[in-house]
Design a protein around this motif. Structure first.
Motif, mmCIF file in Angstrom:
data_model
loop_
_atom_site.group_PDB
_atom_site.id
_atom_site.type_symbol
_atom_site.label_atom_id
_atom_site.label_comp_id
_atom_site.label_asym_id
_atom_site.label_seq_id
_atom_site.Cartn_x
_atom_site.Cartn_y
_atom_site.Cartn_z
ATOM 1 N N GLN A 247 0.268 46.398 4.158
ATOM 2 C CA GLN A 247 0.595 45.028 3.769
ATOM 3 C C GLN A 247 0.373 44.057 4.923
ATOM 4 O OE1 GLN A 247 4.626 45.712 2.436
ATOM 5 N NE2 GLN A 247 4.002 45.943 0.296
ATOM 6 N N GLN A 248 0.734 44.494 6.135
ATOM 7 C CA GLN A 248 0.549 43.642 7.301
ATOM 8 C C GLN A 248 -0.927 43.399 7.577
ATOM 9 O OE1 GLN A 248 2.929 42.027 9.143
ATOM 10 N NE2 GLN A 248 1.158 41.042 10.094
ATOM 11 N N GLU A 249 -1.716 44.463 7.466
ATOM 12 C CA GLU A 249 -3.150 44.344 7.701
ATOM 13 C C GLU A 249 -3.793 43.401 6.683
ATOM 14 O OE1 GLU A 249 -7.176 47.153 7.915
ATOM 15 O OE2 GLU A 249 -5.183 48.074 7.781
ATOM 16 N N TYR A 250 -3.360 43.528 5.430
ATOM 17 C CA TYR A 250 -3.915 42.688 4.375
ATOM 18 C C TYR A 250 -3.529 41.229 4.601
ATOM 19 C CZ TYR A 250 -5.085 41.055 -0.320
ATOM 20 O OH TYR A 250 -5.617 40.372 -1.379
ATOM 21 N N ALA A 251 -2.271 41.005 5.027
ATOM 22 C CA ALA A 251 -1.818 39.643 5.296
ATOM 23 C C ALA A 251 -2.603 39.024 6.454
ATOM 24 C CB ALA A 251 -0.319 39.639 5.592
ATOM 25 N N THR A 252 -2.906 39.843 7.460
ATOM 26 C CA THR A 252 -3.672 39.367 8.608
ATOM 27 C C THR A 252 -5.084 38.974 8.209
ATOM 28 O OG1 THR A 252 -2.379 40.778 10.109
ATOM 29 C CG2 THR A 252 -4.525 39.970 10.910
ATOM 30 N N GLN A 253 -5.693 39.784 7.333
ATOM 31 C CA GLN A 253 -7.041 39.491 6.855
ATOM 32 C C GLN A 253 -7.101 38.195 6.072
ATOM 33 O OE1 GLN A 253 -8.122 42.982 4.649
ATOM 34 N NE2 GLN A 253 -8.551 44.212 6.487
ATOM 35 N N LEU A 254 -6.038 37.919 5.326
ATOM 36 C CA LEU A 254 -6.008 36.688 4.528
ATOM 37 C C LEU A 254 -5.955 35.452 5.411
ATOM 38 C CD1 LEU A 254 -3.589 37.611 1.598
ATOM 39 C CD2 LEU A 254 -6.061 37.366 1.502
ATOM 40 N N LYS A 255 -5.325 35.591 6.601
ATOM 41 C CA LYS A 255 -5.206 34.456 7.524
ATOM 42 C C LYS A 255 -6.497 34.187 8.276
ATOM 43 C CE LYS A 255 -0.254 35.090 8.366
ATOM 44 N NZ LYS A 255 0.774 35.423 9.376
ATOM 45 N N GLU A 256 -7.336 35.202 8.386
ATOM 46 C CA GLU A 256 -8.581 35.066 9.163
ATOM 47 C C GLU A 256 -9.644 34.277 8.409
ATOM 48 O OE1 GLU A 256 -9.664 39.044 10.101
ATOM 49 O OE2 GLU A 256 -8.128 39.251 11.664
#
Length: 256
Positions: A247-256
């Motif tokens: 979930q954290q990785e996916y959230a980070t990708q969305l911010k990029e």
């Protein structure tokens, strides 16, 4: 004397979250003449009870028993014979360390009709709410659900057997025996086995501590964990962090 048929229905209230009670349980509560409920029952569930029913708290709080089990048994029979339908509302599932079977047997021996409405057990639901599956391919093929404290107030001998297996081990009512549980798993060389302790599971004030067999006692102190809590020992505890990382990785990708 009531003209109603004396009857006991033992009802599982679920692990704490008010939404985890079953539809059938709610239907039964609406037909009750008397409801005897425990300390672990979410009091929001009392809103579902027939408004004309008598409500009696028979639970245990802060180590003090308001009623002994024998008194509860007698109260069930007395109220059923004078009022009709008694509902015994118990936390979790009444047949999993809930003494529901004992109460039904006593009631039946005293001429009452009996019925059971199963509840969602904390042993299953509480880990699930923390993304901890009790079984998972490659990690666990089975699970044990064990009481930490027997009626003689001793640690269950089954815990030692479970420590020798590859199964997930869920211990209810085991916080006072945690040091002994740790020693049993250490004796099997499982020092690094993941452990989760979840207090007030599925409720708004839920707390969790994650560690290993070797570290969990310190985790309990640091997080001020206490009863009511369940202990989960097994590799499946790692799944919680796996989900958090994804979930954290996916959230980070969305911010990029």
């Amino acid at each position: 004397m009531s003209l109603k048929t004396p009857k006991l229905t033992v009802v599982g209230a679920g692990p704490g979250d008010v939404d985890l009670i079953t539809i059938k349980a709610i239907k039964v509560l609406k037909t009750a003449d008397v409801v005897l409920y425990d300390a672990l029952v979410n009091e929001e569930l009392l809103d579902y009870i027939n408004p004309e029913a008598e409500q009696i708290f028979v639970g245990k709080r802060r180590g003090c028993y308001r009623y002994q089990q024998e008194q509860i048994n007698e109260l069930i029979v007395e109220r059923a014979k004078t009022s009709g339908h008694v509902v015994r509302l118990k936390g979790g599932d009444p047949f999993i360390f809930g003494r529901g079977a004992e109460e039904m047997e006593y009631a039946a021996n005293n001429g009452l009709e009996t019925a059971i409405v199963p509840g969602i057990s904390s042993s299953l639901a509480v880990p699930a709410y923390q993304n901890i599956p009790l079984t998972k391919r490659g990690s666990s093929e089975s699970f044990w659900v064990i009481t930490g404290t027997t009626k003689e107030h001793k640690i269950s001998s089954d815990i030692e057997l479970a420590a020798k297996s590859n199964a997930t081990v869920v211990v209810l009512m085991g916080m006072s025996k945690l040091p002994q549980i740790v020693k049993l798993f250490q004796a099997q060389g499982k020092n690094n086995l993941p452990v989760a302790i979840i207090q007030n599971g599925t409720r708004a004030d839920e707390k969790i501590g994650i560690g290993t067999v070797d570290t969990i006692e310190n985790v309990v102190v640091e997080n001020e964990l206490r009863n009511p809590a369940i202990i989960v020992l097994g590799d499946v505890v790692k799944h919680r962090q796996v989900i958090l990382d994804i979930q954290q990785e996916y959230a980070t990708q969305l911010k990029e």
